[in-house]
Design an enzyme around this catalytic site. Structure first.
Site, PDB file in Angstrom:
ATOM      1  N   SER A 190       0.842  -1.189   0.000  1.00 44.36           N
ATOM      2  CA  SER A 190       0.000   0.000   0.000  1.00 44.36           C
ATOM      3  C   SER A 190       0.877   1.238   0.000  1.00 44.36           C
ATOM      4  CB  SER A 190      -0.902   0.016   1.238  1.00 44.36           C
ATOM      5  OG  SER A 190      -1.556   1.271   1.377  1.00 44.36           O
ATOM      6  N   TYR A 219      -3.127  -1.498  10.156  1.00 41.58           N
ATOM      7  CA  TYR A 219      -3.066  -1.828   8.729  1.00 41.58           C
ATOM      8  C   TYR A 219      -1.765  -1.315   8.123  1.00 41.58           C
ATOM      9  CZ  TYR A 219      -4.344  -1.739   3.749  1.00 41.58           C
ATOM     10  OH  TYR A 219      -4.369  -1.909   2.381  1.00 41.58           O
TER      11      TYR A 219
END
Length: 253
Positions: free
Chosen positions: A144, A157
């Protein structure tokens, strides 16, 4: 050598039944590979498979829980037995919780690390075991952009994705002598079933767009070309890298 030709190759895409994983599976199939969609939902798998077959892509669905080592081993062993080998493993299975750090429960943190870090390692390990005897292959983690640029309310996350990037680098160094290239591909916030709630948040989207030079968030199709590159002969000398596809957001600071 045809730099982007994957004809005759087999590629597994975990989390391949929706969103970014499904887009990557389609791209690999359009480049000539047989795409194996791996996921936990048979219904979603059948729906995704119908979409790919309707687009003329050679594909199949196989059930897998990436957090379970026997399930991952069965997936890879089954693919190797059916198709004679494994060229690429794209590790795209994901999980997302968005909330203030003070509100996270321990089991939610555990779940994020289990899917992204434990699951990512199990998939890469099983893939490497299949690839080494056959002369090499490609492993691509879907990371990400948040591993480069943090935002509030996603700390566990972000930690999980940062772990994925570090793991990709470690495995790249360890497996380079076996001709296995390991890289991480990092999208910007991308519209998928998992992120749909974020796209319905006007304040969140205004913040994203204000910091993205391209002027928009990502779509699954935006990562297709980069994924094919990382699975194709064109990237044979590229390993241990974190390729960010984010419309310029990380460059803008």
């Amino acid at each position: 050598m045809r730099l982007f030709d994957l004809s005759g190759k087999t590629a597994i895409v975990t989390g391949g039944t929706a969103g970014i994983g499904l887009a990557i599976a389609r791209a690999l199939g359009e480049a000539g590979a047989r795409a194996v969609l791996a996921g936990r939902s048979g219904a979603r798998g059948r729906e995704a498979l119908a979409k790919l077959e309707g687009a003329g892509v050679a594909a199949e669905y196989r059930a897998c829980d990436v957090t379970d080592a026997p399930s991952v081993s069965a997936l890879v062993d089954g693919v190797v037995q059916a198709h004679g080998g494994l060229h690429a493993m794209v590790i795209s299975a994901g999980l997302l919780f968005v909330k203030p750090a003070l509100d996270f429960r321990p089991e939610e943190v555990d779940a994020l690390l289990a899917v992204h870090v434990r699951g990512g390692f199990l998939c890469a390990q099983a893939a490497a075991r299949a690839m080494i005897p056959r002369g090499g292959g490609k492993i691509v983690f879907i990371s990400s952009m948040l591993a480069e640029r943090a935002v509030p309310n996603q700390a566990p996350y972000i930690a999980a994705k940062g772990g994925v990037v570090a793991m990709a680098r470690g495995l790249a160094v360890e497996w380079a002598p076996h001709n296995i290239q390991v890289n991480a591909l990092a999208p910007q916030l991308t519209r998928t079933p998992m992120t749909e709630g974020l796209f319905r948040d006007p304040q969140k989207m205004a913040s994203v767009l204000a910091r993205t030079p391209a002027g928009r968030a990502g779509e699954p199709e935006d990562v297709m070309g980069a994924a094919v590159f990382l699975c194709a002969p064109a990237s044979d000398y590229l390993t241990g890298q974190h390729l960010v596809v984010d419309g310029g957001r990380s460059a803008a600071g």
